[in-house]
Design a protein around this motif. Sequence first.
Motif, PDB file in Angstrom:
ATOM      1  N   ARG A  40       0.847  -1.189   0.000  1.00 27.23           N
ATOM      2  CA  ARG A  40       0.000   0.000   0.000  1.00 27.23           C
ATOM      3  C   ARG A  40       0.890   1.248   0.000  1.00 27.23           C
ATOM      4  O   ARG A  40       2.064   1.210   0.387  1.00 27.23           O
ATOM      5  N   GLU A  41       0.302   2.354  -0.407  1.00 28.21           N
ATOM      6  CA  GLU A  41       1.063   3.588  -0.562  1.00 28.21           C
ATOM      7  C   GLU A  41       1.707   4.028   0.751  1.00 28.21           C
ATOM      8  O   GLU A  41       2.827   4.545   0.767  1.00 28.21           O
ATOM      9  N   GLY A  42       1.024   3.813   1.872  1.00 28.64           N
ATOM     10  CA  GLY A  42       1.576   4.217   3.155  1.00 28.64           C
ATOM     11  C   GLY A  42       2.875   3.524   3.488  1.00 28.64           C
ATOM     12  O   GLY A  42       3.791   4.124   4.082  1.00 28.64           O
ATOM     13  N   LEU A  43       3.001   2.252   3.132  1.00 26.45           N
ATOM     14  CA  LEU A  43       4.258   1.533   3.381  1.00 26.45           C
ATOM     15  C   LEU A  43       5.344   1.985   2.415  1.00 26.45           C
ATOM     16  O   LEU A  43       6.522   2.072   2.794  1.00 26.45           O
ATOM     17  N   ARG A 320      -9.755   4.003   0.552  1.00 27.34           N
ATOM     18  CA  ARG A 320      -8.339   3.803   0.209  1.00 27.34           C
ATOM     19  C   ARG A 320      -8.179   2.514  -0.592  1.00 27.34           C
ATOM     20  O   ARG A 320      -8.803   1.496  -0.260  1.00 27.34           O
ATOM     21  N   PRO A 321      -7.320   2.493  -1.591  1.00 29.45           N
ATOM     22  CA  PRO A 321      -7.089   1.247  -2.350  1.00 29.45           C
ATOM     23  C   PRO A 321      -6.070   0.365  -1.646  1.00 29.45           C
ATOM     24  O   PRO A 321      -4.910   0.254  -2.054  1.00 29.45           O
ATOM     25  N   GLU A 322      -6.467  -0.259  -0.566  1.00 28.06           N
ATOM     26  CA  GLU A 322      -5.554  -1.129   0.175  1.00 28.06           C
ATOM     27  C   GLU A 322      -6.270  -2.399   0.596  1.00 28.06           C
ATOM     28  O   GLU A 322      -7.498  -2.464   0.617  1.00 28.06           O
ATOM     29  N   ARG A 323      -5.486  -3.411   0.924  1.00 26.58           N
ATOM     30  CA  ARG A 323      -6.035  -4.717   1.276  1.00 26.58           C
ATOM     31  C   ARG A 323      -6.905  -4.633   2.538  1.00 26.58           C
ATOM     32  O   ARG A 323      -6.775  -3.715   3.341  1.00 26.58           O
ATOM     33  N   LEU A 324      -7.771  -5.625   2.703  1.00 25.84           N
ATOM     34  CA  LEU A 324      -8.685  -5.683   3.846  1.00 25.84           C
ATOM     35  C   LEU A 324      -8.472  -6.983   4.613  1.00 25.84           C
ATOM     36  O   LEU A 324      -8.473  -8.068   4.022  1.00 25.84           O
ATOM     37  N   ASN A 435       0.270  -4.283   5.938  1.00 23.50           N
ATOM     38  CA  ASN A 435      -0.059  -3.927   4.557  1.00 23.50           C
ATOM     39  C   ASN A 435      -1.556  -4.071   4.280  1.00 23.50           C
ATOM     40  O   ASN A 435      -1.968  -4.537   3.224  1.00 23.50           O
ATOM     41  N   ALA A 436      -2.381  -3.686   5.250  1.00 22.59           N
ATOM     42  CA  ALA A 436      -3.826  -3.832   5.086  1.00 22.59           C
ATOM     43  C   ALA A 436      -4.534  -2.839   5.994  1.00 22.59           C
ATOM     44  O   ALA A 436      -3.929  -2.231   6.879  1.00 22.59           O
ATOM     45  N   LYS A 463       3.309   2.218  14.277  1.00 22.65           N
ATOM     46  CA  LYS A 463       4.597   2.493  13.625  1.00 22.65           C
ATOM     47  C   LYS A 463       4.496   2.373  12.108  1.00 22.65           C
ATOM     48  O   LYS A 463       5.183   3.089  11.365  1.00 22.65           O
ATOM     49  N   THR A 464       3.679   1.461  11.639  1.00 20.52           N
ATOM     50  CA  THR A 464       3.545   1.241  10.205  1.00 20.52           C
ATOM     51  C   THR A 464       2.370   2.017   9.607  1.00 20.52           C
ATOM     52  O   THR A 464       2.016   1.811   8.449  1.00 20.52           O
ATOM     53  N   ARG A 465       1.754   2.893  10.423  1.00 19.41           N
ATOM     54  CA  ARG A 465       0.657   3.752   9.980  1.00 19.41           C
ATOM     55  C   ARG A 465      -0.487   2.944   9.371  1.00 19.41           C
ATOM     56  O   ARG A 465      -1.062   3.293   8.337  1.00 19.41           O
ATOM     57  N   THR A 466      -0.773   1.839  10.021  1.00 21.43           N
ATOM     58  CA  THR A 466      -1.824   0.943   9.556  1.00 21.43           C
ATOM     59  C   THR A 466      -3.180   1.413  10.069  1.00 21.43           C
ATOM     60  O   THR A 466      -3.342   1.681  11.261  1.00 21.43           O
ATOM     61  N   ARG A 467      -4.128   1.509   9.178  1.00 18.96           N
ATOM     62  CA  ARG A 467      -5.490   1.864   9.605  1.00 18.96           C
ATOM     63  C   ARG A 467      -6.118   0.669  10.320  1.00 18.96           C
ATOM     64  O   ARG A 467      -6.063  -0.466   9.839  1.00 18.96           O
ATOM     65  N   VAL A 468      -6.721   0.951  11.468  1.00 21.61           N
ATOM     66  CA  VAL A 468      -7.372  -0.080  12.271  1.00 21.61           C
ATOM     67  C   VAL A 468      -8.789   0.381  12.588  1.00 21.61           C
ATOM     68  O   VAL A 468      -9.009   1.553  12.925  1.00 21.61           O
TER      69      VAL A 468
END
Length: 883
Positions: A40-43, A320-324, A435-436, A463-468
């Motif tokens: 994903r773009e954030g990583l 966002r275009p990221e995995r779920l 990555n999700a 730390k990895t700015r992962t949406r939760v």
Amino acid sequence: MNTRSELWAKQDGFDKTYPLLAHLLDTVTITGALYDHWLREGLRDLFRESLGDNAKSIVQCIAGLHDVGKASPLFQLRPSDKAQRWEKIRKTIEESGNYQDLGNTSIALNRSKDEARRHERLSAYASQPVLPSSRKPASQVWVHLVLGGHHGKFSAITKASDTKDLLEDLDYGGWTSAQHDLTDGVLTACRLNREDIPQKLDPTITLLLSGLIVLADRIASGEPFVDGGFTLLEEFPDILEHPHRWVTEREKEAESRVRTTVGIYSPWETEDAAKQAILGDYDPRPIQREALDAGDGLWSLMATTGSGKTEAALLRHSTRPERLIFLLPTQATSNAIMRRVQHAYRNTSNVAALAHGLASVEDFYQQPLSLYDDEAGQNPSENQTDKPSGLYPSSFVRAGAARLFAPVCVGTIDQALASALPGKWIHFRLLALANAHMVIDEVHTLDVYQTKLLEELLPWLVKTRTRVTFLTATMPSEQRQQLISAYSQAEEKLDSPIFPSIDVVTEGHTDSIPVDSLTASMTIDLRQTEYDSLVDAHVDWHTQVRRQFPTARLGIICNTVARAQETAQRIAENGETVLILHSRMTAEHRRQNAQQLLDLLGPNGTGTNITVVGTQAIEASLDIDLDFLNTEICPAPSLVQRAGRQWRRTDPQRKDRCPGEHQKTLTVTWFNSDQSWQYRPYLAAELKRTYEWLASHSQLIIPDNAQEFIDSAHVNFENALTELDMEALTEETLKLMRAESNRARITDALTDRASVGNFTALTTNNPADESTTRLIDEGSNGRFILGSLESTIPGAWHGTAEELLTLSSRDKATIREVLRASIPLSLPRNSQRKPRAKEEFIERLKAISLSESRSLLSGYYFVPDADQFYDSSIGFTGPLQNS
């Protein structure tokens, strides 16, 4: 340049050896495709911030160096193998003239030495020639950690003298020179110099990169991609002398390979398309509008049952275009949500995984893998119309931790919590989570042990700015404080929760947003009985309500399987249509009954004159609508959830089924006892506190009373008064101690002061066991396959134990069929009083161990002629250890 064409990387399954440099460059290429299309773009932003403008090239380069250590005598020569093909390989290497004979006593040929045998360690030494002691700062030896960990474990130097002798022998024998040449080939392919590789790296990026290399290596090693490399070599025999050209030639195939293995996420085409897919023709509700505006960070939604929380999570995801990754407390709730997620994604084309122990028997996996299967070597057509529609399975993500890598993964919470336990491949799991967008439903169902494991994971996600996203209809204030503090990394005490509300946590700051909610009032009908008369009380209630409302939908929830079975059986004897759902049923039996429940009582169900009896299995995320509900006393959060199965939707037919009823009535059956065991599986103190609140109120009004009700029934050190309170606190404290003892110290590995020892402590010889994410105090769970020749057991295996033992991992269809007959049973603990309790239980079943199986069935027992222990209506009936 010297391509070292005499050295090989792959030979099993191929007619000839595959050049080592070719495999290194393949991994460079696959890593590039993963970086561009899977991350994903954030990583990617994180990598760029740490590695600069050359981030992608550096990531590719490090990945390409992962197997440089295969340029070593023990790996290449296999001196103990006398097969003819090995004689030929050894002769080719000897005739190259590049290597010196080391003699049989060389440490480099000693298989008992891990440093010589483990090629990943040699890759690490070749790329960063230091001896990493446990105390060495991780940031300084990051290359060593990343390369040395690509086979699942991080390692530190154990005996420096052996390592020094090994490196000296490799240098003398010409192997160090070979490693340098291969390294130059990878650097050339990536258009880098050695000086471009940074000396230090943040430990968070080190963990991410470690997981990414594992994934890239697995995909690059697949037979279809290697076959493509052989084809390229046949067409251009000298192409390895031009490493960058090799990468360029294979880029398109690499993207295709990533798409057919791990999958590339395909979002909805537009925002409007997403809304239509998720909501249909309905306008977004208030919480759903908030979801569409949610940005980064943790978004914790606490709202009433039936308020559209699942759709809110999907709407947030659609921005966002990221995995779920969508996680739930049980297999049954995972299966139910998977069907809803499939519906939402019906107009996309995405690889997906259903992740729990019995997922393979579910309808999702009845789609033929050959439709679009990576194992068959089929690549996606360039013609968009040839792509599968909706969610579909892929062999690459069908089992184990790999399921977390699917573009859309629905599973049990255990899949994520296993990442908080020390184990092999922990960095692989952590990459998948980072990555999700990770959604956790029914958060309140996590006990203190599981909550502590989740608390360990949350700093990694920060730390990895992962949406939760958290979803729950209830949450005790103490649990809310614990989880939000773990994500915000702030120790400040939160204000009292507002129900319903959304907690938004970004950059260490927490905002609580009240949200509008419909008010639901229910009359509390408390019915007292004795412990031994609970079933009688349920049957009497059913008789009374059914007499008054002949066509109504009735539900009874018991706290134990045995009571649910007896209740269902006695009601059925009166000619009632009864559906039962609990854990002691075969996988096929549970699947059939869950589907019937949804068909009859789901969003489009028109069922009447039906009774549902179950345990906690129907408590959460099962989208059924009951007219009347009788539940045994249970903890306040669970009671709110159970109440959510009643009057779940506006149903114009309810007035016909329940004439004169204008407000739902929640019947709670309770008993008073000083025997704590009678309240199991719950804590007596919590149930007594729940009763005390209910007894002092005539109504439960949601949302007005929700938070007060939940918190008043929760036992903590401040409100503990009775002996039962102290007993509950003791049990909870023991669980916390177990969690503290078992957890992986991920947070320790993320600080600037992290050492090599912090990384090695994360990994063990064995993969993290998902079963250890739950504490099972009353014995341990055993897994059984029920056999029957008479077809009376739903899903029963009709063959023999011998037939089961002949199955291998290749017999996927048959194993899927076998697992329909699987059932979990609690095994008794051996003790001084009963030293053979477990063995005697297995003997009573006449169960046969399948431990010698060459498939996943090795963890099961087979019970032939299991009809004597099973009722086709109510499930497994004995022998039983726990009721």
